[in-house]
Design a protein around this motif. Structure first.
Motif, PDB file in Angstrom:
ATOM      1  N   THR A 120      -5.172  -5.554  -5.446  1.00  0.00           N
ATOM      2  CA  THR A 120      -4.719  -4.505  -6.352  1.00  0.00           C
ATOM      3  C   THR A 120      -4.473  -3.244  -5.539  1.00  0.00           C
ATOM      4  O   THR A 120      -5.395  -2.689  -4.933  1.00  0.00           O
ATOM      5  CB  THR A 120      -5.768  -4.227  -7.451  1.00  0.00           C
ATOM      6  N   PHE A 121      -3.225  -2.814  -5.521  1.00  0.00           N
ATOM      7  CA  PHE A 121      -2.817  -1.660  -4.713  1.00  0.00           C
ATOM      8  C   PHE A 121      -2.700  -0.426  -5.608  1.00  0.00           C
ATOM      9  O   PHE A 121      -1.931  -0.428  -6.574  1.00  0.00           O
ATOM     10  CB  PHE A 121      -1.475  -1.938  -4.033  1.00  0.00           C
ATOM     11  N   ARG A 122      -3.442   0.617  -5.240  1.00  0.00           N
ATOM     12  CA  ARG A 122      -3.387   1.899  -5.970  1.00  0.00           C
ATOM     13  C   ARG A 122      -3.467   3.038  -4.969  1.00  0.00           C
ATOM     14  O   ARG A 122      -4.339   3.031  -4.103  1.00  0.00           O
ATOM     15  CB  ARG A 122      -4.553   2.041  -6.946  1.00  0.00           C
TER      16      ARG A 122
ATOM     17  N   LYS B 182       0.837  -1.208   0.000  1.00  0.00           N
ATOM     18  CA  LYS B 182       0.000   0.000   0.000  1.00  0.00           C
ATOM     19  C   LYS B 182       0.869   1.254   0.000  1.00  0.00           C
ATOM     20  O   LYS B 182       0.601   2.213  -0.741  1.00  0.00           O
ATOM     21  CB  LYS B 182      -0.943   0.005   1.214  1.00  0.00           C
ATOM     22  N   MET B 183       1.932   1.233   0.817  1.00  0.00           N
ATOM     23  CA  MET B 183       2.784   2.412   0.906  1.00  0.00           C
ATOM     24  C   MET B 183       3.590   2.645  -0.378  1.00  0.00           C
ATOM     25  O   MET B 183       3.763   3.772  -0.825  1.00  0.00           O
ATOM     26  CB  MET B 183       3.714   2.291   2.118  1.00  0.00           C
ATOM     27  N   ILE B 184       4.060   1.565  -0.993  1.00  0.00           N
ATOM     28  CA  ILE B 184       4.787   1.706  -2.260  1.00  0.00           C
ATOM     29  C   ILE B 184       3.876   2.310  -3.324  1.00  0.00           C
ATOM     30  O   ILE B 184       4.273   3.195  -4.083  1.00  0.00           O
ATOM     31  CB  ILE B 184       5.342   0.344  -2.726  1.00  0.00           C
ATOM     32  N   SER B 185       2.620   1.810  -3.380  1.00  0.00           N
ATOM     33  CA  SER B 185       1.685   2.323  -4.396  1.00  0.00           C
ATOM     34  C   SER B 185       1.421   3.815  -4.211  1.00  0.00           C
ATOM     35  O   SER B 185       1.198   4.545  -5.183  1.00  0.00           O
ATOM     36  CB  SER B 185       0.373   1.541  -4.349  1.00  0.00           C
TER      37      SER B 185
ATOM     38  N   ILE C  82       0.267  -2.045  -8.145  1.00  0.00           N
ATOM     39  CA  ILE C  82       0.800  -3.376  -7.871  1.00  0.00           C
ATOM     40  C   ILE C  82      -0.367  -4.350  -7.742  1.00  0.00           C
ATOM     41  O   ILE C  82      -1.340  -4.072  -7.037  1.00  0.00           O
ATOM     42  CB  ILE C  82       1.622  -3.398  -6.563  1.00  0.00           C
ATOM     43  N   VAL C  83      -0.260  -5.485  -8.427  1.00  0.00           N
ATOM     44  CA  VAL C  83      -1.268  -6.536  -8.321  1.00  0.00           C
ATOM     45  C   VAL C  83      -0.596  -7.780  -7.755  1.00  0.00           C
ATOM     46  O   VAL C  83       0.386  -8.268  -8.335  1.00  0.00           O
ATOM     47  CB  VAL C  83      -1.914  -6.855  -9.679  1.00  0.00           C
ATOM     48  N   VAL C  84      -1.099  -8.268  -6.629  1.00  0.00           N
ATOM     49  CA  VAL C  84      -0.547  -9.473  -5.997  1.00  0.00           C
ATOM     50  C   VAL C  84      -1.623 -10.552  -5.963  1.00  0.00           C
ATOM     51  O   VAL C  84      -2.719 -10.332  -5.435  1.00  0.00           O
ATOM     52  CB  VAL C  84      -0.054  -9.194  -4.560  1.00  0.00           C
TER      53      VAL C  84
ATOM     54  N   SER D  97      -7.647  -3.168  -3.137  1.00  0.00           N
ATOM     55  CA  SER D  97      -8.993  -3.540  -3.606  1.00  0.00           C
ATOM     56  C   SER D  97      -9.745  -4.395  -2.590  1.00  0.00           C
ATOM     57  O   SER D  97     -10.970  -4.448  -2.609  1.00  0.00           O
ATOM     58  CB  SER D  97      -8.884  -4.310  -4.928  1.00  0.00           C
ATOM     59  N   CYS D  98      -9.013  -5.065  -1.681  1.00  0.00           N
ATOM     60  CA  CYS D  98      -9.677  -5.909  -0.679  1.00  0.00           C
ATOM     61  C   CYS D  98     -10.274  -5.096   0.460  1.00  0.00           C
ATOM     62  O   CYS D  98     -10.987  -5.637   1.302  1.00  0.00           O
ATOM     63  CB  CYS D  98      -8.704  -6.938  -0.117  1.00  0.00           C
TER      64      CYS D  98
END
Length: 603
Positions: free
Chosen positions: A591-593, A571-574, A581-583, A598-599
């Motif tokens: 999906t981190f934006r 989350k912090m990197i995004s 980032i999608v993990v 997204s969760c």
């Protein structure tokens, strides 16, 4: 449901129109050619329609011939009816046709399908003349019974071999998990046809050898061979499981050029590939624009894709659209919808959908559906309700049910129920390392360090090793895999250097490592180092090092559940680096934006 559902319906229609044995033979030939004969409904219908026709022949004193007994044997094999097959064998014996090459070969196959290897080989050994088809049938019988060693022995004794002989051996060894032997066999085969290549590619994909599957597909193209439906779906499946998005996109283009994307089975795998590679939008594009008539598998796959990506409400909306479209959901569809409700926290809707299975569709609940409900209540923190649900199940809870409950205890820190679930699991599946690791982590978060030590000693005494966490990332169509705390070498060392920079930067932005679950008998700095070197962090850092600025989405595939510390770091990197980032972890996508997931921190 059979992906060739329309072929099954077509074959059943032909069978219903049969008036003579000749009509029945033609319908059977159609069933074999189209693959519909493998469907249990078709197989049963063939058997029920062939026996009355045979009885009428006998009443009219019409002598049966070799085709009659071959047809009846195949029908019995398709329906896996040993009693009928044995009667057919006896009648063939009575009419002196039991040693006829064609009849005996089909009887060998019939006994093999019915799980009677000894009888199959006895018929084979008593054949006065054997051709390559008969030998192939005997080798296939060995594989059906799981006797790989005997299959190899018979293959070695074969006086003649054709391409089918080699392909039977390839398929049999792949199915038995003898991947390396199949590879050696493939290398020694004098001729490789489309079936040989597709068998290897699909086999590698099924056993998780994704690099091999992709490598073989590229070699197939270099050899000038044209991929078929099986090889294309096999390689797309490998891309889906490995998260090889760029390779999958290239294959999509190939499918469009060759027209394979019009085949519903290929379109379904394309949809699944995009969904599992982190692009639900492209999956939806395939579903909405590239599919003609959608099968129940198509609808279910799209619902599952939305569910995996946290779009629970959209998944339910699509389920409603599916019903309005006139497509009847099956049990797998309901698993996908319940999964969507579970991961989106839609408890009431999940409850209603579960009960609608029986009330509205007359579908019986399987243990998988009960597991979805345990997960639904457990994720929502309703642990007492989840446990009560387990106790009221009409069947005995299996390891998956108790593991689901243990996972919920891990999320919500219920030590007492976690201990009970682990006790049940130790009786059902005592060697599963993840259960002990989860319980150990629950104790660690609760500060019960003596219990942590007890669990770790128990694992050591039983020689149960923790599965190492790994994460993979595709860069320029090459897959790189990182293992937690591994020593990095070569180009992978870029990840270590970039990660040090990233962690320093996000610490300046307020990041504090979550080290509650790390062993208490090491220094605080060592704890931080332990969580810093998790595989998903290394993979993300590598992706950042290989791409500049905000270029492209970084997509990671992880074999385990993402930990809370890594979730916070992503989350912090995004947010700090403006990267998406999608993990994909073992249960869903994150999906981190711009500092959010997204969760919605509900996973």
């Amino acid at each position: 449901m059979n992906p060739n559902h329309h072929l099954v319906l077509q074959t059943l229609s032909l069978l219903q129109q049969c008036k003579t044995l000749d009509h029945l033979k033609r319908a059977h030939a159609h069933a074999l050619k189209s693959g519909a004969a493998a469907d249990p409904i078709v197989a049963g219908e063939l058997l029920l329609r062939s026996l009355p026709a045979f009885r009428r022949m006998r009443r009219r004193s019409l002598p049966p011939d070799s085709f009659t007994f071959a047809f009846l044997s195949k029908a019995a094999a398709n329906a896996r009816s040993l009693s009928v097959g044995s009667q057919v064998h006896s009648l063939a014996l009575r009419h002196g046709l039991d040693r006829h090459l064609f009849v005996a070969t089909t009887i060998v196959s019939m006994y093999a399908e019915c799980g009677r290897l000894g009888r199959a080989l006895k018929v084979f050994e008593e054949m006065p003349h054997r051709n390559v088809v008969a030998w192939n049938a005997a080798v296939t019988a060995c594989f059906r019974a799981g006797d790989v060693r005997l299959a190899r022995k018979l293959f070695g004794e074969m006086p003649w071999r054709n391409s089918t002989s080699w392909n039977v051996m390839l398929a049999g060894h792949m199915k038995a998990g003898e991947v390396d032997f199949a590879r050696r066999l493939f290398s020694s085969a004098p001729h490789k046809d489309a079936v040989s290549w597709s068998t290897m590619i699909a086999g590698f994909a099924a056993h998780g050898a994704f690099d091999d599957a992709i490598g073989f597909f590229k070699e197939l193209l270099r050899e000038g061979c044209r991929p078929n439906e099986v090889s294309l779906t096999g390689i797309l499946s490998a891309c889906a499981q490995a998260g090889a998005f760029e390779t999958g996109k290239t294959l999509h283009g190939h499918a469009e050029k060759t027209g394979f994307n019009s085949i519903i089975a290929v379109s379904n795998v394309l949809l699944d590939m995009y969904a599992r590679c982190g692009s639900v939008d492209l999956a939806r594009q395939v579903f909405d624009w590239e599919m003609g008539k959608k099968s129940v598998i198509s609808w279910t796959s799209m619902i599952a894709a939305l569910a995996m990506h946290g779009h629970g409400k959209k998944a339910i909306e699509l389920f409603d659209e599916m019903e309005q479209n006139g497509t009847t959901p099956d049990g797998v569809t309901f698993i996908s919808v319940l999964y969507a409700c579970s991961h989106a926290g839609l408890v009431q809707q999940g409850h209603e959908i579960f009960h609608s299975m029986a009330d509205n569709y007359g579908l019986e609940h399987s243990i998988e559906h009960y597991g979805c409900m345990v997960d639904l209540y457990g994720r929502a923190g309703l642990l007492d309700k989840a446990y009560e649900f387990v106790m009221r199940m009409p069947m005995k809870p299996n390891a998956v049910i108790w593991r689901t409950l243990l996972g919920a205890c891990s999320i919500h820190g219920n030590v007492c129920l976690a201990e009970h679930a682990t006790k049940q699991l130790s009786a059902l599946d005592p060697n599963e390392s993840s259960d002990y690791v989860l319980l150990s982590n629950i104790y660690a978060v609760a500060g019960k360090w003596k219990d942590v030590a007890t669990v770790r000693r128990s694992m050591s005494a039983q020689r149960i090793n923790k599965d190492p966490g790994w994460s993979s990332i595709e860069v320029d169509k090459v897959l790189y895999t990182f293992v937690a705390n591994e020593e990095l070498d070569g180009e992978k060392r870029e990840a270590e250097k970039k990660l040090a920079e990233v962690m320093a930067r996000i610490r300046m932005e307020g990041y504090v490592p979550e080290v509650a679950g790390v062993l208490h008998d090491i220094e605080e700095e060592e704890k931080k180092e332990a969580v810093w070197r998790h595989s998903e962090k290394l993979a993300v850092a590598f992706g950042m090092a290989r791409t500049k600025g905000a270029e492209g989405v970084i997509k990671i595939v992880k074999n385990l559940r993402v930990c809370r510390d890594c979730h916070t770091v992503m989350k912090m990197i995004s947010k700090v680096y403006k990267r998406e980032i999608v993990v994909r972890d073992r249960s869903r996508f994150h999906t981190f934006r711009e500092g959010s997931c997204s969760c919605r921190d509900y996973w």
